[in-house]
Every structure is written in C-alpha cells, then in structure tokens.
Design a protein around this motif. Structure first.
Motif, short mmCIF file in Angstrom:
data_model
loop_
_atom_site.label_atom_id
_atom_site.label_comp_id
_atom_site.label_asym_id
_atom_site.label_seq_id
_atom_site.Cartn_x
_atom_site.Cartn_y
_atom_site.Cartn_z
N GLY A 40 0.79 -1.23 0.00
CA GLY A 40 0.00 0.00 0.00
C GLY A 40 0.82 1.27 0.00
O GLY A 40 0.42 2.26 -0.59
N THR A 59 1.34 5.92 4.33
CA THR A 59 -0.01 6.39 4.04
C THR A 59 -0.01 7.37 2.87
O THR A 59 -0.89 7.32 2.01
CB THR A 59 -0.66 7.03 5.29
N ARG A 108 0.42 5.38 -0.44
CA ARG A 108 -0.77 4.77 -1.02
C ARG A 108 -1.55 5.80 -1.84
O ARG A 108 -2.01 5.51 -2.95
CB ARG A 108 -1.65 4.20 0.09
N ASP A 161 -2.20 6.01 -6.15
CA ASP A 161 -3.51 6.20 -6.77
C ASP A 161 -3.57 7.46 -7.62
O ASP A 161 -4.41 7.56 -8.53
CB ASP A 161 -4.59 6.26 -5.69
#
Length: 347
Positions: free
Chosen positions: A286, A295, A298, A302
């Motif tokens: 991720g 975090t 990830r 995207d």
C-alpha cells in the motif's frame, strides 16, 4: 502553544502548517532552478543566483529568505547564501539513492517531478478516477514519454535492473512453451532480455513507443539480433506482430478497466489460431509510492497510476470481459502472473 495563546489558535496554526503550499513550492522551485548545486560550490547572493538562472531577483530573494527561515539555506555576510545540512540533501547525486529519488521528484518540468507535483490535482483525481498527470497536465504519462529524446529516456529509465521476481513469469512461459513471444510495452527491453537469455522462446517481438524502442535496442545489443525484432508502435491502435504468446508485464496498472479490456481485445484479435496472453504485474504494498511515508505512498500511487494494485481475480475478470479464459495463475511475494487464452481456443 505560546504563553497566553488561545488553544484554538494553536490548532489553527498546526492545520496551517499541514496545508501551506508555499514551502513545498519554494523548495521545488529552488531545486528546479539548480540552486542547491550552485550553492554547493560557493556562496551566492540572490542577485547573483537570479542572474545565473535568468530569474526575477526580487521574487527569488523572497524564496531564499523563506527557505532560510526553514533552515534550508543560511544568509551570511553580504547577503550571501550557503547551504545548511538540510539544503545539501537537495543537491544532485548519482542515482540510485534515496537522495536522488527525492531530488528527481522535486524538479518541475521533468516527467518525474511533474508526476509527483500532480498531487495538487487530488480533488479532481478522486472525482474523475483519472491520473494526476492527466488532470493537471492534460495528458497520460506515456504521451509525455513519446516526446522525450533518447538521453532523457536513458536518464529516467536506463538502469539495467532485472524484472522483479521473474519466477512466476518463467513458470507459466515454460509450461506454455511458445516459439515466439510478443513483449507489449517492452520498456527498456529487460523482459525480452530475460526471455531470450533463459531460452524461453526462440524469437521475441519487442513493441513500444519511440524512444523506449531505442533504449530496448541498447539493452539487447549483446544478444543475437536474429532472435528479436523491434517494433515502434502504439499497442492500443497499431497492428501487432503475430506471436504464440503476448506478454503484458507491468502494463495494465497504467490503464483503467475499459482501456485494459480494449488492449486485451486488441491482443486477442492480433494473435493466431491459439491466442494466449500472459498478464503479470508487481504486487505493490500500500505504501510503495513513498520511501518514508506509507499512508502518503498509497495516495501517491492512486494519483500516479490508473490501477496500481489489481488482484489476480480482477485481472481474470478483465480477461473474461475481453473474451479470454484463465489457463493458469502463479503468484510470489512481489509478482502475480495470469495466463489467459481465447475462449474459442482448444483447451
């Protein structure tokens, strides 16, 4: 919180620190102008640096003063700036290293820097599902690559690294035993190199955009030239060479579902009497988009890629939508592979 400062003001101050864009843009401008490398060699005034970089001295002065307040540079006698330890981390350095990764990601006007900077389009990305580069710059990443010259392409992609965790690919290709393989979106040619040096096929068609084809030619230069052929083509629209097996290695992550289904359909129609496609992709954790912040990584993946982490089941579903059935699958820690065949082919 300062003495006597209301608690709610401290919260607002903290939120401001999290959301302010001036410092990251000042740093990106600082790096994009090559100022860390200028100051690495000797101190300079804002006026001198503006002249070196053909910039507005007044605005550059404000940038340097702000970066001094953030301890990236230090103002000395005569208004001459020097780098701090933090500022030296923004200097160019031979790749690959964490510092080179970071500096490359800060250079605006380059593909890596502009892809990284496209995070500012996050609101549009989350609404549209398109990549940040498409939303912020109006084009997908491979349109940008197609305009690069060979030197730029070599700098960005020319590291002779092997295909990550080749085992699942090798197992399925050996089982299928193709005579000819078509490597779609071949990139630097590293997959073709693995296929040919391991004698997994007798001939490999290498298909990609120029200048990636020129880079692949360099990668394969020491291999018998009769065992491969180079094809400059857009695999979404141009005719594809006939082959026993088409391999899409780390390709579909760049495309949304509709385009991925279209590409699989193009391959199915281009193939001969036994159309077969091997789809293989990295299994990305991720937070793989960032070295230091999972975090954020990830979110970055995207923004940068259309579908960075499809499961084997999702790839199989794409194949079914394109008229391809699953023959076999393989997965290891970092790579999955799915062998698909036309539903009309003899099992």
């Amino acid at each position: 919180m300062s003495d006597g400062e209301p608690a709610e003001l401290d919260v607002v101050r903290r939120l401001h620190a999290l959301t302010d864009l001036v410092t990251p843009m000042a740093l990106r401008t600082f790096v994009s102008l090559g100022l860390p490398d200028h100051l690495r060699d000797r101190p300079g005034t804002a006026a001198e640096l503006a002249q070196l970089t053909s910039c507005n001295a007044r605005i550059l002065t404000g940038i340097l003063e702000h970066l001094a307040s953030r301890e990236v540079v230090r103002a000395g006698p005569g208004g001459r700036y020097t780098l701090t330890a933090l500022g030296r981390a923004a200097c160019s350095t031979p790749a690959p290293s964490p510092q080179s990764w970071l500096v490359d990601s800060l250079r605006l006007g380059t593909l890596t820097g502009d892809v990284n900077h496209s995070v500012v389009a996050l609101l549009d990305v989350v609404r549209s599902g398109r990549t940040g580069l498409e939303e912020h710059h109006g084009e997908p990443v491979w349109s940008r690559v197609a305009r690069m010259d060979l030197d730029q392409t070599r700098t960005l992609f020319g590291h002779r690294t092997p295909v990550v965790e080749f085992g699942p690919i090798e197992k399925l290709v050996r089982a299928y035993a193709p005579r000819t393989v078509c490597d779609l979106g071949a990139g630097t040619g590293r997959l073709a190199r693995e296929l040919l040096t391991r004698r997994l096929c007798s001939h490999c068609h290498v298909v990609d955009l120029e200048p990636m084809i020129s880079l692949a030619d360099e990668m394969l230069d020491d291999i018998d030239h009769r065992s491969y052929s180079l094809h400059e083509a857009d695999f979404m629209t141009d005719p594809l060479p006939a082959a026993d097996l088409y391999v899409l290695c780390d390709i579909l992550a760049d495309w949304p579902d509709d385009d991925a289904i279209h590409l699989l359909g193009v391959v199915r129609k281009a193939a001969g009497v036994r159309p077969a496609v091997l789809v293989t992709q990295l299994i990305l954790p991720g937070g793989a988009g960032d070295l230091f912040d999972p975090t954020a990584g990830r979110v970055r993946l995207d923004i940068e890629m259309a579908r960075p982490a499809r499961t084997v089941e999702e790839i199989c579903a794409l194949g079914a939508a394109a008229g391809l059935r699953v023959v076999s699958t393989e997965a290891a820690q970092h790579r999955s592979a799915v062998l698909l065949e036309s539903e009309s082919a003899t099992p």
